[in-house]
Motif scaffolding. Structure first.
Motif, PDB file in Angstrom:
ATOM      1  N   ARG A  23       0.836  -1.206   0.000  1.00  0.00           N
ATOM      2  CA  ARG A  23       0.000   0.000   0.000  1.00  0.00           C
ATOM      3  C   ARG A  23       0.868   1.253   0.000  1.00  0.00           C
ATOM      4  O   ARG A  23       0.587   2.222  -0.712  1.00  0.00           O
ATOM      5  CB  ARG A  23      -0.921  -0.014   1.221  1.00  0.00           C
ATOM      6  N   TYR A 246      -8.095   5.089  -5.280  1.00  0.00           N
ATOM      7  CA  TYR A 246      -7.057   4.649  -4.349  1.00  0.00           C
ATOM      8  C   TYR A 246      -6.561   5.809  -3.494  1.00  0.00           C
ATOM      9  O   TYR A 246      -6.379   5.674  -2.280  1.00  0.00           O
ATOM     10  CB  TYR A 246      -5.897   4.033  -5.135  1.00  0.00           C
ATOM     11  N   PHE A 250      -7.114   5.687   0.625  1.00  0.00           N
ATOM     12  CA  PHE A 250      -5.977   5.344   1.481  1.00  0.00           C
ATOM     13  C   PHE A 250      -5.059   6.516   1.825  1.00  0.00           C
ATOM     14  O   PHE A 250      -4.133   6.352   2.610  1.00  0.00           O
ATOM     15  CB  PHE A 250      -5.148   4.237   0.821  1.00  0.00           C
TER      16      PHE A 250
END
Length: 251
Positions: A23, A246, A250
């Motif tokens: 990530r 994304y 995040f």
């Protein structure tokens, strides 16, 4: 059944160990890319794909046994403005084991500079290389944000070479295929080869043997041509939506 359960459990455990690092790698890549785009850099995706002989001929050889057959490697690049106006290369993979075309990345950087100005050149890292590096090395790269040389099968992509032409080289993490429109373009090319290979095939039959000649260069060129600007815009817009999702989820 126990063996299957163990495999699934192993997959879940190993995936969980690296989710945090992956990530961070993905977010670092996206933030770096967006910063370059904000500074006026055009995004170009550069990479390669393999075309095995069985894909071209439609014949499965070996009857279940492994048989070494020729595989061709295609190197090209594209983005929201379509394919880069650069003469793509096709190599026989066996030749690449002993020889890499070191000058190609210089040539490519020069072409994109003349056509687009300064560019963010995105190259997907090779999965095998990523997975064999220790976890602490991957975490250190995320923290340091250091440019690294990206070794593809056919070409070495060096950040210093890109910098000398005013570009920036970005490494897309190997597990982020959905952020690379070039992967989708390669899939379209391979489907074109499967569906149209008979039209590029010549056959000759004598008293003993039959021969099949496939116009491979013409087949590949036509397949690349069919992935036009409109398709490239569709692919890059899809990637842009994934990037926004994304970053929103995040960041």
């Amino acid at each position: 059944m126990p063996r299957l359960a163990n495999s699934l459990l192993k997959s879940i455990i190993s995936r969980g160990q690296f989710d945090g690092v992956r990530r961070k790698q993905c977010l670092q890549y996206l933030k770096g890319l967006r910063a370059l785009q904000h500074d006026g850099f055009q995004t170009v995706y550069f990479g390669e794909t393999d075309i095995p002989e069985s894909l071209v001929t439609g014949e499965e050889l070996g009857n279940g046994y492994f048989v070494q057959t020729p595989t061709w490697c295609i190197v090209h690049a594209g983005g929201s403005q379509g394919w880069v106006p650069w003469k793509y290369r096709t190599f026989l993979r066996d030749e690449l084991c002993t020889k890499q075309e070191d000058h190609l990345f210089f040539e490519f950087c020069d072409v994109v500079k003349k056509n687009y100005g300064k560019c963010a050149i995105v190259v997907k890292g090779r999965r095998q290389q990523d997975e064999t590096r220790p976890q602490e090395h991957r975490e250190a790269e995320v923290q340091a944000n250091l440019p690294t040389v990206i070794n593809l099968t056919s070409i070495v992509c060096c950040p210093e070479v890109a910098k000398s032409y005013g570009h920036k080289l970005l490494c897309l993490p190997s597990h982020c295929n959905y952020l690379n429109p070039l992967d989708s373009a390669w899939c379209s090319l391979k489907w074109f080869i499967i569906n149209n290979r008979r039209e590029f095939c010549l056959q000759s039959i004598d008293s003993v043997y039959s021969y099949q000649y496939i116009l491979l260069c013409d087949l590949i060129s036509k397949g690349i041509e069919r992935i036009n600007l409109s398709k490239w815009k569709t692919l890059t817009n899809k990637v842009r939506r994934w990037e926004n999702y994304y970053l929103g989820k995040f960041s």
